[in-house]
Structure formats: structure tokens, C-alpha cells
Design an enzyme around this catalytic site. Sequence first.
Site, PDB file in Angstrom:
ATOM      1  N   GLU A 153      -8.669 -10.518  14.405  1.00 37.06           N
ATOM      2  CA  GLU A 153      -7.485  -9.799  13.907  1.00 37.06           C
ATOM      3  C   GLU A 153      -8.011  -8.585  13.158  1.00 37.06           C
ATOM      4  O   GLU A 153      -8.424  -8.698  12.005  1.00 37.06           O
ATOM      5  CB  GLU A 153      -6.663 -10.720  12.990  1.00 37.06           C
ATOM      6  CG  GLU A 153      -6.004 -11.886  13.711  1.00 37.06           C
ATOM      7  CD  GLU A 153      -4.778 -11.471  14.518  1.00 37.06           C
ATOM      8  OE1 GLU A 153      -4.187 -10.427  14.223  1.00 37.06           O
ATOM      9  OE2 GLU A 153      -4.416 -12.201  15.452  1.00 37.06           O
ATOM     10  N   CYS A 208      -2.915  -3.968   7.026  1.00 39.71           N
ATOM     11  CA  CYS A 208      -3.475  -3.656   8.351  1.00 39.71           C
ATOM     12  C   CYS A 208      -2.466  -2.996   9.274  1.00 39.71           C
ATOM     13  O   CYS A 208      -2.844  -2.210  10.130  1.00 39.71           O
ATOM     14  CB  CYS A 208      -4.027  -4.915   8.993  1.00 39.71           C
ATOM     15  SG  CYS A 208      -2.792  -6.209   9.132  1.00 39.71           S
TER      16      CYS A 208
HETATM   17  P1  NAD Z   1     -14.217  -6.697   6.364  1.00 40.20           P
HETATM   18  O1  NAD Z   1     -14.381  -6.627   7.831  1.00 40.20           O
HETATM   19  O2  NAD Z   1     -15.051  -5.810   5.517  1.00 40.20           O
HETATM   20  O3  NAD Z   1     -14.465  -8.168   5.781  1.00 40.20           O
HETATM   21  C1  NAD Z   1     -13.785  -9.318   6.233  1.00 40.20           C
HETATM   22  C2  NAD Z   1     -14.640 -10.546   6.014  1.00 40.20           C
HETATM   23  O4  NAD Z   1     -15.871 -10.372   6.705  1.00 40.20           O
HETATM   24  C3  NAD Z   1     -14.997 -10.885   4.561  1.00 40.20           C
HETATM   25  O5  NAD Z   1     -14.739 -12.268   4.333  1.00 40.20           O
HETATM   26  C4  NAD Z   1     -16.485 -10.598   4.463  1.00 40.20           C
HETATM   27  O6  NAD Z   1     -17.160 -11.526   3.657  1.00 40.20           O
HETATM   28  C5  NAD Z   1     -16.976 -10.767   5.879  1.00 40.20           C
HETATM   29  N1  NAD Z   1     -18.109  -9.884   6.162  1.00 40.20           N
HETATM   30  C6  NAD Z   1     -18.341  -8.653   5.646  1.00 40.20           C
HETATM   31  N2  NAD Z   1     -19.508  -8.151   6.118  1.00 40.20           N
HETATM   32  C7  NAD Z   1     -20.012  -9.071   6.951  1.00 40.20           C
HETATM   33  C8  NAD Z   1     -21.195  -9.132   7.771  1.00 40.20           C
HETATM   34  N3  NAD Z   1     -22.092  -8.136   7.808  1.00 40.20           N
HETATM   35  N4  NAD Z   1     -21.383 -10.243   8.497  1.00 40.20           N
HETATM   36  C9  NAD Z   1     -20.496 -11.243   8.487  1.00 40.20           C
HETATM   37  N5  NAD Z   1     -19.371 -11.245   7.736  1.00 40.20           N
HETATM   38  C10 NAD Z   1     -19.117 -10.175   6.985  1.00 40.20           C
HETATM   39  O7  NAD Z   1     -12.668  -6.432   6.162  1.00 40.20           O
HETATM   40  P2  NAD Z   1     -11.900  -6.231   4.829  1.00 40.20           P
HETATM   41  O8  NAD Z   1     -12.405  -4.968   4.187  1.00 40.20           O
HETATM   42  O9  NAD Z   1     -11.861  -7.483   4.042  1.00 40.20           O
HETATM   43  O10 NAD Z   1     -10.411  -5.983   5.365  1.00 40.20           O
HETATM   44  C11 NAD Z   1      -9.985  -4.723   5.771  1.00 40.20           C
HETATM   45  C12 NAD Z   1      -9.885  -4.632   7.263  1.00 40.20           C
HETATM   46  O11 NAD Z   1      -9.239  -5.757   7.776  1.00 40.20           O
HETATM   47  C13 NAD Z   1      -9.065  -3.447   7.702  1.00 40.20           C
HETATM   48  O12 NAD Z   1      -9.664  -2.850   8.816  1.00 40.20           O
HETATM   49  C14 NAD Z   1      -7.741  -4.066   8.107  1.00 40.20           C
HETATM   50  O13 NAD Z   1      -7.003  -3.329   9.034  1.00 40.20           O
HETATM   51  C15 NAD Z   1      -8.183  -5.378   8.649  1.00 40.20           C
HETATM   52  N6  NAD Z   1      -7.115  -6.354   8.571  1.00 40.20           N
HETATM   53  C16 NAD Z   1      -6.573  -6.818   9.715  1.00 40.20           C
HETATM   54  C17 NAD Z   1      -5.531  -7.718   9.658  1.00 40.20           C
HETATM   55  C18 NAD Z   1      -4.880  -8.259  10.893  1.00 40.20           C
HETATM   56  O14 NAD Z   1      -4.129  -9.203  10.747  1.00 40.20           O
HETATM   57  N7  NAD Z   1      -5.127  -7.730  12.066  1.00 40.20           N
HETATM   58  C19 NAD Z   1      -5.073  -8.148   8.431  1.00 40.20           C
HETATM   59  C20 NAD Z   1      -5.666  -7.677   7.285  1.00 40.20           C
HETATM   60  C21 NAD Z   1      -6.707  -6.783   7.363  1.00 40.20           C
END
Ligand code: NAD
Length: 460
Positions: A214, A248
Site C-alpha cells: 500500500e 496517502c
Molecule cells: P516508509 O516507507 O518510510 O516507512 C514505512 C515502514 O517501513 C516503517 O515501519 C519503517 O520502519 C519501515 N522501513 C523504513 N525503512 C526501511 C528499510 N530500509 N527496510 C525495511 N523497512 C523499512 O513510509 P512512511 O514515511 O512511514 O509513510 C509515508 C508513505 O507511506 C507515503 O509515501 C504515503 O503515501 C504512504 N502511505 C500509503 C498508504 C496507503 O494506504 N497506500 C497509507 C499511508 C501512507
Amino acid sequence: MLTGELSKIQDIIAKQRKFFQTGKTKEIAFRLEQLKMLKQLVLENESAIIQALNQDLHKPEFETYATEIGGIKEINYAIKNLKSWTQPKKAPVPADFFTYSARIYPEPLGVILIIGPWNYPFNLIISPLVGAIAAGNCAIIKPSELAPHTSKLLAELISKYFPSEYIAVVEGGVETSQQLLQEKFDHIFFTGGTAIGKIVMEAAAKHLTPVTLELGGKSPCIVDTEINLEHTARRITWGKFINAGQTCVAPDYLLVNRKIKPDLITALRKTIKEFYGDNPANSPDFARIINQKHFTRLSQLIKHGEIIIGGDINPEERYIAPTIIDRVSLTDPIMQEEIFGPILPIIEYTDIQEAIALINSQPKPLALYLFSHNKNLQQSILKETSSGGVCLNDTIMQVGISSLPFGGVGNSGIGSYHGKASFDTFSHYKSVLKNTFWLDLNWRYAPYKDKLSLLKRIIK
Ligand code: NAD
């Protein structure tokens, strides 16, 4: 509550596998009981949830109710429909298979990993968990470390309401996610950015683990001339500035017919004032940016183009006013990345084909919004663009309808959930064909001599 050390992670996975093998999670009565328990967890801890979200994001209580606690609608929907979802479904068989019957059985996958983001840090864990429980799985949850109060609360509540061999929270930062991703799960459900989504998918591929991703992206919002101006301005303002734009599916940028642009800007200015007062910094209804890194990133984005509304910032509070920017170029940084903050650039078009061409030149977005009562225009946008979902004449509301699967396409994600789609995501649909013993025609058995012409007739 667990912190991410490899041996602890491996231990919890092993315990969950053992528990899954008992078959307990497959019982419908057990699943219903656990869904009710999850609802209880949310309802009995409303004030703690509101407090955690306030500490992490300065989220107004109303928004926490609407977008985090309000997720219990998904639990109610699953409870109501679980019996019908879990029933094996009859599948038709051709007339020449008259001794057979066919059915499709949904079965749980096993141990699920749910990795959550920080922007709706409670609901975006609970909501997929509803599907995982409904479909009869065990789950390990990794909340976002960037919303630490909510992460801690989730860890406390989940361990209080559920045994860890069934559902467990593993708290920690990126290294914890990486440790988790080294292990084999039966499905990984990830919500986050596209860049990390690729890392998750790569790690999952090593174990051939299926993923739901997502993700996000730049969701365009087209505004045509055939609109109710006041309703349009209110719906855009709400959808863009709820949670300070850290949503998002927030409208990322406006694509506005140039004939309506001056009126729309006037209406947006009036609406922002109505919603958040003369100085939104003093409004109790406007959230803050999650952390310094994102604050700095967003402060850079407003340096290009012309700020026509807002633009005030306060680093100490991580406050960025609801901001609208005109005269933006497609090469400006603000049009090169997902904004994910309270900044709304405006791009004007003369002919709708320009807007469509721009959308189609970008990666496929998670959401697309069109404000217009022109049915022909609605149809051409639906036919000529691709996006995870579309909402006509409103913003964000599509996410709250349980009967609509929610997910992206292309760069905005893989797979979907909500309502029945959540159950499907965490289920394997097992095809079962049954024959009987009362007849055994020999047309398919060797020796094949003289049988080919019959076979040809059957096939054709
Ligand atoms: P992110 O991708 O930075 O992090 C999400 C998760 O990934 C966190 O739990 C983090 O610990 C983990 N993570 C971070 N770096 C990692 C790595 N190198 N390896 C493995 N895991 C890792 O996202 P965010 O900043 O928390 O959220 C923002 C993004 O999420 C935006 O792009 C937004 O559009 C998207 N989003 C999508 C939805 C949806 O339902 N489609 C909902 C909310 C947010």
C-alpha cells in the site's frame, strides 16, 4: 512487548507457526471472538489512543475519531459478513463433467507480517489486522518508529488483549524491519513509501512470500468549470489539510481549468479561513509535521513558485500553515516527489487533454479526483487515466467505503484491502474438484486407439 532482536523475532514466529498448526485460528467462532476483542481493544482505550496521536502528530481529537478510531467500521463489517465470506463457494462445471462437483474454499495463509507507516499509525495497523484475523491467520505487527507513542501503545494493548503466539507487536526502527524481512512469512502487508516498498518486495522474493504494498504517490485533483464552487473548495481544503496533508490519498496537486482558477483560489482562501481561523497556528484543528526531517523537506518545497495562501512556518512546533502555491513548474521539486504535507500547488490547463496528458506522463497515482458534473468529462477521465481509485466530486471519502477495495496500481501499490478485499488478501482460495464412483467413462484412458476423434469432438 518485544523489541527487535533476531532471536526474539525467530522465537515469536516459531510460536505463531505452532499455534497456527493447532487449527484454532481456522474456527469461525474463534475468529469472531477475536474480532470482537479487537473492537473492545479500540473502544476501551479511546482516550489513550487520542493522547498518543496527539503526542505524535498533534492530531485533533475529531480527526483521531474520524480516521483512527473510526476504523472499527471495518471490524463491524467483517463481523457481519464473516460467515458468508468463509463459506466454500460452488463453481460451475461443464455438462460433460456431469459426475463432478467443484467448490472454492478460502483458507488462511499462516503467519502474516504487517508493517505500518506513521501518518495514520493506529488505523493502518488495525485495519489490515482485521483482515488477517477474519481470514484466520496469526500476525506480527511492526508499527512505525516515527510515531513512537502510538507504537508503544499498540505494543501494550496488543499484548494485553491477545496472546503473542497469536498476535504480537515487534517495536523498533529500520533495523528491526530489516531483521523481520529476513524471516519467512506467509504474507507481508506493507504500508509506506514506494522506495521502501521495493526493498520489502525484494526481501519477500527471497522466500517467495506474497506481498501487498500500500504505497503513495502524487494524487492529482482536477477541477473543471462545471462545479459547485463552495462545495469543491470545502472538500479540497478538508482532504488536503486533514492531518496537515500527511495522508496517502490527499490531493497532491490541483489541475485547474484556467477559467475557474481565480474563483477557486478566492473560495479556497475563504474556506481555509473558515476552517482554521485567521492564524491556523492557533487552531486546535490543525496537525503538525511528524518530525524535523519531514519539516525541513517540506520547508524546501515552498521555495519555488509563488505562495498565494499561507506559507508561514515555525520550526519549533514543526508547523507549516495550509499553503497554496501558484506558478509552479513541472520541474520544480514540489512536482517531482509526493508532497505529503499541507502544501498544495496549482497547475492550470486550458484543454482537459493537457491535464490528462500530464497525469499519464507520471507514475500511476493512488487516487485521482475530478470535480465536475459533466458526465462526458467524468467518463473520459475514467477511460483515459489509470489510478488506484477515483473519487468524483469529493476527496478521501472513497477510503471509508468498506465495499470498495482500496489499493494502488503501478508505483502506488500492489493488491488491495478493506471489507471483503481484506479477507481475500489474507486468504488462499483453494480449488477443490470432486468426482463420484457411480460412473467411470474410459474415453481418457490408454489405449488411446480410436479415441482421438471423440476427444476432438469433446474439446471443440
Ligand atoms: P516508509 O516507507 O518510510 O516507512 C514505512 C515502514 O517501513 C516503517 O515501519 C519503517 O520502519 C519501515 N522501513 C523504513 N525503512 C526501511 C528499510 N530500509 N527496510 C525495511 N523497512 C523499512 O513510509 P512512511 O514515511 O512511514 O509513510 C509515508 C508513505 O507511506 C507515503 O509515501 C504515503 O503515501 C504512504 N502511505 C500509503 C498508504 C496507503 O494506504 N497506500 C497509507 C499511508 C501512507
